[in-house]
Design a protein around this motif. Structure first.
Motif, PDB file in Angstrom:
ATOM      1  N   LYS A 276     -57.315  89.085 -46.534  1.00 53.30           N
ATOM      2  CA  LYS A 276     -58.092  89.001 -47.774  1.00 53.30           C
ATOM      3  C   LYS A 276     -57.371  88.186 -48.855  1.00 53.30           C
ATOM      4  O   LYS A 276     -57.921  87.951 -49.925  1.00 53.30           O
ATOM      5  CB  LYS A 276     -58.393  90.408 -48.293  1.00 53.30           C
ATOM      6  N   LEU A 277     -56.134  87.795 -48.588  1.00 52.66           N
ATOM      7  CA  LEU A 277     -55.386  87.008 -49.563  1.00 52.66           C
ATOM      8  C   LEU A 277     -55.909  85.585 -49.612  1.00 52.66           C
ATOM      9  O   LEU A 277     -56.282  85.008 -48.602  1.00 52.66           O
ATOM     10  CB  LEU A 277     -53.897  86.984 -49.189  1.00 52.66           C
ATOM     11  N   ASP A 278     -55.954  85.032 -50.804  1.00 48.86           N
ATOM     12  CA  ASP A 278     -56.269  83.623 -50.942  1.00 48.86           C
ATOM     13  C   ASP A 278     -55.262  83.014 -51.922  1.00 48.86           C
ATOM     14  O   ASP A 278     -54.382  83.698 -52.440  1.00 48.86           O
ATOM     15  CB  ASP A 278     -57.711  83.401 -51.394  1.00 48.86           C
ATOM     16  N   ALA A 279     -55.387  81.703 -52.174  1.00 47.80           N
ATOM     17  CA  ALA A 279     -54.391  80.996 -52.977  1.00 47.80           C
ATOM     18  C   ALA A 279     -54.278  81.558 -54.389  1.00 47.80           C
ATOM     19  O   ALA A 279     -53.174  81.676 -54.935  1.00 47.80           O
ATOM     20  CB  ALA A 279     -54.721  79.513 -53.024  1.00 47.80           C
ATOM     21  N   VAL A 280     -55.398  81.933 -54.990  1.00 49.00           N
ATOM     22  CA  VAL A 280     -55.367  82.429 -56.361  1.00 49.00           C
ATOM     23  C   VAL A 280     -54.646  83.773 -56.443  1.00 49.00           C
ATOM     24  O   VAL A 280     -53.850  84.020 -57.352  1.00 49.00           O
ATOM     25  CB  VAL A 280     -56.795  82.550 -56.937  1.00 49.00           C
ATOM     26  N   LEU A 281     -54.912  84.635 -55.477  1.00 45.78           N
ATOM     27  CA  LEU A 281     -54.249  85.940 -55.458  1.00 45.78           C
ATOM     28  C   LEU A 281     -52.744  85.795 -55.203  1.00 45.78           C
ATOM     29  O   LEU A 281     -51.919  86.441 -55.859  1.00 45.78           O
ATOM     30  CB  LEU A 281     -54.874  86.838 -54.406  1.00 45.78           C
ATOM     31  N   VAL A 282     -52.381  84.908 -54.273  1.00 43.58           N
ATOM     32  CA  VAL A 282     -50.962  84.664 -54.003  1.00 43.58           C
ATOM     33  C   VAL A 282     -50.283  84.085 -55.238  1.00 43.58           C
ATOM     34  O   VAL A 282     -49.163  84.462 -55.587  1.00 43.58           O
ATOM     35  CB  VAL A 282     -50.785  83.728 -52.797  1.00 43.58           C
ATOM     36  N   LEU A 283     -50.968  83.173 -55.927  1.00 45.69           N
ATOM     37  CA  LEU A 283     -50.419  82.593 -57.154  1.00 45.69           C
ATOM     38  C   LEU A 283     -50.185  83.689 -58.198  1.00 45.69           C
ATOM     39  O   LEU A 283     -49.156  83.700 -58.892  1.00 45.69           O
ATOM     40  CB  LEU A 283     -51.380  81.536 -57.701  1.00 45.69           C
ATOM     41  N   SER A 284     -51.107  84.630 -58.297  1.00 46.50           N
ATOM     42  CA  SER A 284     -50.950  85.745 -59.237  1.00 46.50           C
ATOM     43  C   SER A 284     -49.712  86.569 -58.906  1.00 46.50           C
ATOM     44  O   SER A 284     -48.956  86.962 -59.806  1.00 46.50           O
ATOM     45  CB  SER A 284     -52.190  86.648 -59.196  1.00 46.50           C
ATOM     46  N   ILE A 285     -49.504  86.812 -57.617  1.00 50.55           N
ATOM     47  CA  ILE A 285     -48.338  87.584 -57.181  1.00 50.55           C
ATOM     48  C   ILE A 285     -47.048  86.875 -57.572  1.00 50.55           C
ATOM     49  O   ILE A 285     -46.063  87.505 -57.977  1.00 50.55           O
ATOM     50  CB  ILE A 285     -48.406  87.818 -55.658  1.00 50.55           C
ATOM     51  N   LEU A 286     -47.046  85.552 -57.479  1.00 50.31           N
ATOM     52  CA  LEU A 286     -45.852  84.777 -57.792  1.00 50.31           C
ATOM     53  C   LEU A 286     -45.602  84.657 -59.291  1.00 50.31           C
ATOM     54  O   LEU A 286     -44.449  84.539 -59.723  1.00 50.31           O
ATOM     55  CB  LEU A 286     -45.975  83.373 -57.194  1.00 50.31           C
ATOM     56  N   LEU A 287     -46.661  84.708 -60.101  1.00 50.52           N
ATOM     57  CA  LEU A 287     -46.542  84.400 -61.531  1.00 50.52           C
ATOM     58  C   LEU A 287     -46.398  85.612 -62.442  1.00 50.52           C
ATOM     59  O   LEU A 287     -45.601  85.602 -63.388  1.00 50.52           O
ATOM     60  CB  LEU A 287     -47.773  83.609 -61.994  1.00 50.52           C
ATOM     61  N   ILE A 288     -47.189  86.630 -62.187  1.00 52.01           N
ATOM     62  CA  ILE A 288     -47.339  87.694 -63.183  1.00 52.01           C
ATOM     63  C   ILE A 288     -46.115  88.604 -63.238  1.00 52.01           C
ATOM     64  O   ILE A 288     -45.686  89.162 -62.228  1.00 52.01           O
ATOM     65  CB  ILE A 288     -48.608  88.524 -62.895  1.00 52.01           C
ATOM     66  N   ASP A 289     -45.555  88.724 -64.418  1.00 49.94           N
ATOM     67  CA  ASP A 289     -44.478  89.680 -64.687  1.00 49.94           C
ATOM     68  C   ASP A 289     -44.559  90.061 -66.161  1.00 49.94           C
ATOM     69  O   ASP A 289     -45.581  89.803 -66.820  1.00 49.94           O
ATOM     70  CB  ASP A 289     -43.103  89.106 -64.299  1.00 49.94           C
ATOM     71  N   SER A 290     -43.528  90.653 -66.691  1.00 57.18           N
ATOM     72  CA  SER A 290     -43.572  91.144 -68.074  1.00 57.18           C
ATOM     73  C   SER A 290     -43.316  90.052 -69.105  1.00 57.18           C
ATOM     74  O   SER A 290     -43.411  90.297 -70.301  1.00 57.18           O
ATOM     75  CB  SER A 290     -42.537  92.259 -68.261  1.00 57.18           C
ATOM     76  N   SER A 291     -43.024  88.831 -68.637  1.00 53.21           N
ATOM     77  CA  SER A 291     -42.775  87.714 -69.564  1.00 53.21           C
ATOM     78  C   SER A 291     -44.054  86.913 -69.772  1.00 53.21           C
ATOM     79  O   SER A 291     -45.131  87.281 -69.303  1.00 53.21           O
ATOM     80  CB  SER A 291     -41.675  86.813 -68.999  1.00 53.21           C
ATOM     81  N   ASP A 292     -43.922  85.777 -70.471  1.00 54.07           N
ATOM     82  CA  ASP A 292     -45.070  84.890 -70.676  1.00 54.07           C
ATOM     83  C   ASP A 292     -45.134  83.818 -69.592  1.00 54.07           C
ATOM     84  O   ASP A 292     -45.747  82.765 -69.769  1.00 54.07           O
ATOM     85  CB  ASP A 292     -45.004  84.245 -72.067  1.00 54.07           C
ATOM     86  N   ASN A 293     -44.518  84.092 -68.457  1.00 54.83           N
ATOM     87  CA  ASN A 293     -44.439  83.148 -67.348  1.00 54.83           C
ATOM     88  C   ASN A 293     -45.823  82.673 -66.899  1.00 54.83           C
ATOM     89  O   ASN A 293     -46.087  81.479 -66.758  1.00 54.83           O
ATOM     90  CB  ASN A 293     -43.709  83.808 -66.170  1.00 54.83           C
TER      91      ASN A 293
END
Length: 310
Positions: A276-293
């Protein structure tokens, strides 16, 4: 070098001849539609061949998601035949010899054989030719310079099939020159190396990529993002970050992908969830953290509003 490899519609091996096979119904529909184009032009005694990703994917038995066709006539003659046959088309890149044909919800890019006269790292000034090897020499990697007609007869002037079999990702000619013709080829190298390579990086290729890395800023954000999405869809994405060189290059281009350690966690998840993973979801996993990354990445690259909300 011409080899007879499989009919695109039946898979078998006989007398040491490799045979390709279409693995699913969607691909079969795609090729049956492509046959309409081949028939139209062959009736005019023109020669055309499948080339690039679709041929590579047939060899590796991957799903076909695009289809490029090379032809030995100039764009105006292509248009003339399409108009006569009442086939819909769009002049997507006609100055570079490319016309997009639309049949039954399928898209096909038909491109005249060509050679580059000059390039600036983004665009090329081309001259049309009838020479198939000249067309092959202007392509990026040997594994993408494999041609096939619709019956499965393959023209492989640069031994791309052998390189694909042996997991060798090789620029055609001088890597430095190939990259300077289109700096996006650095990202394409990362994708193909991660997906197919069975070897260490070639020393000259490493030098050329490092030398030309700053050239990536000349490429449009849209092209860069499109290539990134293709990378993020790789089933073995973790190999990109496990390899020291590919990790260093992708991190230089996309420093916001700093949470790549999370990719290894995905390998522990069931295949049902991974499907069920796609590029947008994988990108979210790589980007989202507690910073403004994540916010900075979205500011820098123009994702669609739909993907931003997701």
């Amino acid at each position: 070098m011409i080899k007879k490899i499989k009919s695109l519609f039946s898979g078998f091996q006989k007398d040491n001849i490799i045979r390709l096979s279409v693995k699913n119904l969607d691909d079969l529909k795609y090729f049956n539609t492509a046959k309409q184009i081949f028939i139209c032009f062959q009736n005019q005694n023109y020669k055309l061949k499948l080339v690039g990703g679709c041929v590579r994917k047939l060899i590796t038995e991957e799903k076909i998601d695009d289809m490029d066709i090379a032809i030995n006539i100039e764009p105006e003659k292509i248009k003339k035949v399409l108009v006569e046959q009442k086939i819909k088309f769009v002049e997507t890149g006609i100055t570079h010899g490319t016309i997009t044909v639309l049949i039954n919800d399928f898209k096909f890019e038909i491109t005249s054989l060509r050679k580059d006269l000059s390039t600036d790292g983004r665009h090329a000034k081309v001259e049309f030719t009838s020479n198939w090897e000249q067309d092959a020499q202007r392509r990026d990697f040997t594994i993408n310079a494999i041609y096939s007609d619709i019956s499965g007869e393959v023209y492989d002037p640069l031994n791309g099939i052998e390189d694909l079999k042996n997991g060798i990702i090789k620029f055609i000619g001088d890597p430095n020159q190939r990259i300077q013709e289109d700096y996006l080829r650095i990202l394409r190298y990362l994708r193909f190396y991660t997906q197919y390579s069975k070897r260490e990086h070639d020393a000259e290729t490493v030098k050329a990529i490092k030398r030309n890395l700053n050239g990536v800023i000349k490429i449009s954000k849209e092209r860069i993002l499109d290539e990134l999405f293709k990378i993020l869809e790789l089933s073995n994405l973790n190999d990109l970050f496990d390899n020291e060189f590919t990790r260093s290059i992708i991190s230089s281009i996309f420093p916001q992908l700093k949470n790549y350690g999370r990719i290894n966690i995905l390998n522990k998840i069931s295949n049902q969830v991974l499907a069920k993973l796609d590029a947008v979801l994988v990108l979210s996993i790589l980007l989202i953290d507690s910073s403004d990354n994540c916010e900075y990445f979205l500011y820098k690259f123009n994702l669609s509003n739909k993907n931003k909300k997701r």
